[in-house]
Write a protein that holds these residues in place. Structure first.
Motif, short mmCIF file in Angstrom:
data_model
loop_
_atom_site.label_atom_id
_atom_site.label_comp_id
_atom_site.label_asym_id
_atom_site.label_seq_id
_atom_site.Cartn_x
_atom_site.Cartn_y
_atom_site.Cartn_z
N ASP A 191 0.87 -1.19 0.00
CA ASP A 191 0.00 0.00 0.00
C ASP A 191 0.91 1.24 0.00
OD1 ASP A 191 -2.31 1.65 0.38
OD2 ASP A 191 -1.82 1.77 2.51
N PRO A 192 1.09 1.86 -1.18
CA PRO A 192 2.05 2.97 -1.23
C PRO A 192 1.47 4.28 -0.70
CG PRO A 192 1.27 2.37 -3.45
CD PRO A 192 0.42 1.64 -2.46
N CYS A 232 4.51 3.40 3.96
CA CYS A 232 4.22 2.41 2.92
C CYS A 232 4.03 1.06 3.61
CB CYS A 232 5.39 2.41 1.95
SG CYS A 232 5.14 1.34 0.56
N ILE A 258 -0.34 -4.30 -5.78
CA ILE A 258 -0.10 -2.88 -5.45
C ILE A 258 -1.40 -2.10 -5.64
CG2 ILE A 258 1.26 -0.82 -6.06
CD1 ILE A 258 3.42 -2.81 -7.11
N LYS A 296 -3.94 0.49 -6.79
CA LYS A 296 -4.15 1.39 -7.93
C LYS A 296 -4.68 2.70 -7.36
CE LYS A 296 -6.14 -1.10 -11.46
NZ LYS A 296 -7.37 -1.56 -12.11
N ARG A 346 4.56 5.70 -5.46
CA ARG A 346 4.00 4.57 -6.20
C ARG A 346 4.87 4.18 -7.39
NH1 ARG A 346 0.08 3.11 -9.87
NH2 ARG A 346 -0.94 1.18 -9.22
N GLU A 365 -2.82 -5.13 -9.80
CA GLU A 365 -3.25 -3.87 -9.19
C GLU A 365 -4.76 -3.88 -8.94
OE1 GLU A 365 -1.28 -0.24 -10.99
OE2 GLU A 365 -0.72 -1.76 -12.46
N HIS A 409 4.76 9.43 -10.92
CA HIS A 409 5.34 8.11 -11.16
C HIS A 409 6.69 8.25 -11.88
CE1 HIS A 409 1.11 6.46 -10.76
NE2 HIS A 409 1.80 5.63 -10.04
#
Lengths: 171, 171
Positions: A7-8, A13, A68, A70, A87, A103, B85
């Motif tokens: 979970d960024p 994190c 991960i 989205k 992310r 994702e 990103h």
């Protein structure tokens, strides 16, 4: 199969590792934690520390699949830029390991774990602990990461006629 | 001193290398280019390709300093996430090389190169070509990246009594 959820966040994190057995699907909690990015350090140093920590986590846990979150929304452009930096590094670290990446959005995760998409952090935390029979304290960042892994296991197991989850193993 | 400017974009990432001599400050154009991120590939693959290309560029050019554009604004949260990103990966790649990193906003760069902060892309492109005596075609992404390097050289050389730029060398 070991599934690592990540979970960024721009400051914290979270990550969580579960094991999903097949063909008789059961989910087991294995480990979780969070990487805290020091706000005092320059951004590139923070990102480098995040990258190094993630590579360490992935090398240690050797997941078969990485999930991960989205992200589509953020409070503001400033927050979106900050989240994007983190992310981007998370996606890169995962991609460089060669492990398959999946994702899911927060909405999909909440639907899969709590049952509806507008659940709050406390509900996610509570349900994750219940589903995996976790007795110890769990930060919301780690819970969100584990929820990603559960969502993935759940989504993958939809084809199975009767998914039954048993939740005992812990390391 | 070799200065590498990097302009992180969500689709095209420009880079430009200049040499700034000291103590008699002169600027020379060395090389430039851009990394294009294929929109058809999954985001993590695009970020990995960007990372690998950047590491190749840095290894080849061996800059003494790297300059990356600071971003505060974006059209929308969606664009900000996308830019974040890319920029996260650019910052990480630069940071992992151990080369000192500097950051300037587009406003600072335009002020330093064109003379005022509201200059458009064409003006930056034109001035960069004039300042460095570049005769060949130059993409606006590369021009923006070179402008970052010029801005840095200029800012560093502010202490010098009379910065004079000569612009002949090209590789």
């Amino acid at each position: 199969m070991r599934i690592l959820g990540i979970d960024p966040g721009s400051i914290k994190c979270g990550y969580g590792l579960i094991e999903a057995t097949t063909p008789n699907p059961s989910l087991f909690y294995l480990s979780s934690g969070r990487i805290i990015l020091s706000a005092r350090k320059p951004l590139h140093i923070r990102l480098q520390e995040l990258y190094t920590s993630l590579i360490d986590v992935i090398s240690e846990y050797k997941p078969d699949e990485i999930v991960i979150e989205k992200i589509f929304f953020a409070k503001s452009v400033r927050v979106a830029l900050s989240l994007g930096h983190t992310r981007g590094v998370v996606l890169l670290a995962a991609s460089l390991t060669g492990i398959p990446i999946y994702e899911y959005s927060a909405l999909e995760v909440k639907k899969a774990v709590v049952g509806y998409g507008r659940a709050d952090k406390n509900q996610v935390q509570k349900l994750v602990k219940e589903i995996l029979n976790i007795k110890h304290l769990l930060s919301s960042d780690s819970a969100d990461a584990i929820a990603l892994a559960i969502c993935h296991a759940n989504t993958k197991q939809i084809q199975h006629p009767s998914p039954i989850y048993r939740f005992t193993k812990q390391i």
